[in-house]
Motif scaffolding. Structure first.
Motif, PDB file in Angstrom:
ATOM      1  N   ASP A  91     -13.479  81.102  57.858  1.00 32.60           N
ATOM      2  CA  ASP A  91     -14.296  80.779  56.582  1.00 32.60           C
ATOM      3  C   ASP A  91     -14.172  79.392  56.272  1.00 32.60           C
ATOM      4  OD1 ASP A  91     -14.797  83.531  56.979  1.00 32.60           O
ATOM      5  OD2 ASP A  91     -13.225  84.249  55.945  1.00 32.60           O
ATOM      6  N   LYS A  92     -12.840  79.102  56.075  1.00 34.48           N
ATOM      7  CA  LYS A  92     -12.723  77.688  55.480  1.00 34.48           C
ATOM      8  C   LYS A  92     -13.372  76.559  56.365  1.00 34.48           C
ATOM      9  CE  LYS A  92      -8.317  78.322  52.977  1.00 34.48           C
ATOM     10  NZ  LYS A  92      -6.964  77.902  52.892  1.00 34.48           N
ATOM     11  N   ILE A  93     -13.427  76.575  57.802  1.00 40.44           N
ATOM     12  CA  ILE A  93     -13.905  75.825  58.527  1.00 40.44           C
ATOM     13  C   ILE A  93     -15.567  75.715  58.470  1.00 40.44           C
ATOM     14  CG2 ILE A  93     -14.429  75.278  61.129  1.00 40.44           C
ATOM     15  CD1 ILE A  93     -11.724  76.037  61.526  1.00 40.44           C
ATOM     16  N   MET A  94     -15.987  76.968  58.292  1.00 37.34           N
ATOM     17  CA  MET A  94     -17.310  77.245  58.008  1.00 37.34           C
ATOM     18  C   MET A  94     -17.949  76.583  56.977  1.00 37.34           C
ATOM     19  SD  MET A  94     -17.981  81.041  59.931  1.00 37.34           S
ATOM     20  CE  MET A  94     -19.822  81.038  59.527  1.00 37.34           C
ATOM     21  N   ASP A  95     -17.038  76.624  55.864  1.00 38.97           N
ATOM     22  CA  ASP A  95     -17.446  76.162  54.458  1.00 38.97           C
ATOM     23  C   ASP A  95     -17.660  74.496  54.610  1.00 38.97           C
ATOM     24  OD1 ASP A  95     -17.909  78.749  53.231  1.00 38.97           O
ATOM     25  OD2 ASP A  95     -15.860  78.731  52.336  1.00 38.97           O
ATOM     26  N   PHE A  96     -16.536  74.152  55.159  1.00 42.71           N
ATOM     27  CA  PHE A  96     -16.448  72.780  55.374  1.00 42.71           C
ATOM     28  C   PHE A  96     -17.549  72.189  56.155  1.00 42.71           C
ATOM     29  CE2 PHE A  96     -14.953  69.084  57.768  1.00 42.71           C
ATOM     30  CZ  PHE A  96     -14.640  68.029  56.885  1.00 42.71           C
ATOM     31  N   LEU A  97     -18.163  72.581  57.276  1.00 46.18           N
ATOM     32  CA  LEU A  97     -18.993  72.319  57.973  1.00 46.18           C
ATOM     33  C   LEU A  97     -20.399  72.312  57.235  1.00 46.18           C
ATOM     34  CD1 LEU A  97     -18.004  73.510  61.563  1.00 46.18           C
ATOM     35  CD2 LEU A  97     -17.839  71.226  60.648  1.00 46.18           C
ATOM     36  N   LYS A  98     -20.658  73.386  56.731  1.00 42.48           N
ATOM     37  CA  LYS A  98     -21.816  73.823  55.816  1.00 42.48           C
ATOM     38  C   LYS A  98     -21.883  72.749  54.890  1.00 42.48           C
ATOM     39  CE  LYS A  98     -22.627  78.598  56.919  1.00 42.48           C
ATOM     40  NZ  LYS A  98     -22.535  79.839  56.308  1.00 42.48           N
ATOM     41  N   GLY A  99     -20.654  72.426  54.110  1.00 48.96           N
ATOM     42  CA  GLY A  99     -20.842  71.180  53.167  1.00 48.96           C
ATOM     43  C   GLY A  99     -21.174  70.037  53.655  1.00 48.96           C
ATOM     44  N   HIS A 100     -20.895  69.703  54.871  1.00 52.32           N
ATOM     45  CA  HIS A 100     -21.184  68.440  55.553  1.00 52.32           C
ATOM     46  C   HIS A 100     -22.589  68.309  56.350  1.00 52.32           C
ATOM     47  CE1 HIS A 100     -17.100  67.354  55.001  1.00 52.32           C
ATOM     48  NE2 HIS A 100     -17.313  66.026  54.741  1.00 52.32           N
ATOM     49  N   GLY A 101     -23.368  69.324  56.206  1.00 51.95           N
ATOM     50  CA  GLY A 101     -24.785  69.571  56.580  1.00 51.95           C
ATOM     51  C   GLY A 101     -24.785  70.168  58.010  1.00 51.95           C
ATOM     52  N   PHE A 102     -23.806  70.655  58.511  1.00 50.38           N
ATOM     53  CA  PHE A 102     -24.062  71.393  60.001  1.00 50.38           C
ATOM     54  C   PHE A 102     -24.504  72.630  59.600  1.00 50.38           C
ATOM     55  CE2 PHE A 102     -20.606  68.028  60.810  1.00 50.38           C
ATOM     56  CZ  PHE A 102     -21.105  67.640  62.010  1.00 50.38           C
ATOM     57  N   ARG A 103     -24.968  73.387  60.967  1.00 46.99           N
ATOM     58  CA  ARG A 103     -25.403  74.543  60.870  1.00 46.99           C
ATOM     59  C   ARG A 103     -24.152  75.206  61.813  1.00 46.99           C
ATOM     60  NH1 ARG A 103     -30.600  74.947  63.730  1.00 46.99           N
ATOM     61  NH2 ARG A 103     -30.133  76.969  64.206  1.00 46.99           N
ATOM     62  N   VAL A 104     -23.818  76.603  61.264  1.00 44.66           N
ATOM     63  CA  VAL A 104     -22.739  76.946  61.767  1.00 44.66           C
ATOM     64  C   VAL A 104     -22.961  78.540  62.089  1.00 44.66           C
ATOM     65  CG1 VAL A 104     -20.060  77.640  61.573  1.00 44.66           C
ATOM     66  CG2 VAL A 104     -21.023  75.637  60.454  1.00 44.66           C
ATOM     67  N   LYS A 105     -22.633  79.086  63.220  1.00 48.56           N
ATOM     68  CA  LYS A 105     -22.541  80.483  63.497  1.00 48.56           C
ATOM     69  C   LYS A 105     -21.652  81.184  64.108  1.00 48.56           C
ATOM     70  CE  LYS A 105     -26.041  83.172  66.623  1.00 48.56           C
ATOM     71  NZ  LYS A 105     -26.852  83.172  67.445  1.00 48.56           N
ATOM     72  N   ARG A 106     -21.054  82.130  63.385  1.00 50.39           N
ATOM     73  CA  ARG A 106     -20.043  82.684  63.571  1.00 50.39           C
ATOM     74  C   ARG A 106     -20.104  83.833  64.913  1.00 50.39           C
ATOM     75  NH1 ARG A 106     -16.144  85.072  59.008  1.00 50.39           N
ATOM     76  NH2 ARG A 106     -14.458  85.861  60.147  1.00 50.39           N
ATOM     77  N   VAL A 107     -19.146  83.756  65.557  1.00 52.02           N
ATOM     78  CA  VAL A 107     -19.282  84.462  66.772  1.00 52.02           C
ATOM     79  C   VAL A 107     -17.985  85.302  66.921  1.00 52.02           C
ATOM     80  CG1 VAL A 107     -19.151  84.320  69.511  1.00 52.02           C
ATOM     81  CG2 VAL A 107     -20.309  82.739  68.371  1.00 52.02           C
ATOM     82  N   GLY A 108     -18.201  86.564  67.282  1.00 51.75           N
ATOM     83  CA  GLY A 108     -17.065  87.566  67.440  1.00 51.75           C
ATOM     84  C   GLY A 108     -16.797  88.302  65.994  1.00 51.75           C
ATOM     85  N   GLY A 109     -15.765  88.966  66.036  1.00 49.58           N
ATOM     86  CA  GLY A 109     -15.482  89.837  64.859  1.00 49.58           C
ATOM     87  C   GLY A 109     -15.151  89.196  63.623  1.00 49.58           C
TER      88      GLY A 109
END
Length: 109
Positions: A91-109
């Protein structure tokens, strides 16, 4: 007469520097169209977060890894276009990456 006009009268040769609001910041990392895959795994019984799919330059890859590790305060590494972060920080990594303009996709559970 406002302050800017008074300063121009006092110092006619002065050229004001550009402020941060006037400058357009370039992104810190190369941004790609495809999303980065963020998944959780267990390696040797320990939880790790794995990021796959970033295909930027090696220098951007190293900088992104270093900034993530510093932001989270944990260890990690990068090998063959994969970033490995110790612990479950999806969750923290996805927030960090989205804040820097990346598109992020969560895979798995």
């Amino acid at each position: 007469m406002d302050l800017q006009d008074q300063l121009k009268n006092l110092f006619p040769d002065h050229v004001p520097e550009e402020t941060k609001a006037n400058k357009k910041e370039k992104p810190a990392y190369w941004l790609q169209d495809a999303p980065i895959l963020c998944k959780y795994e267990k390696r040797k019984g320990k939880p790790v977060t794995v990021l796959e799919g970033y295909n930027g330059a090696d220098s951007d890859f190293k900088k992104l890894t270093k900034d993530l590790k510093t932001y989270l305060g944990v260890g990690g590494s990068f090998k063959k276009d994969i970033i490995i972060i110790q612990g479950d920080y999806r969750d923290k990594i996805m927030d960090f990456l989205k804040g820097h303009g990346f598109r992020v996709k969560r895979v798995g559970g």
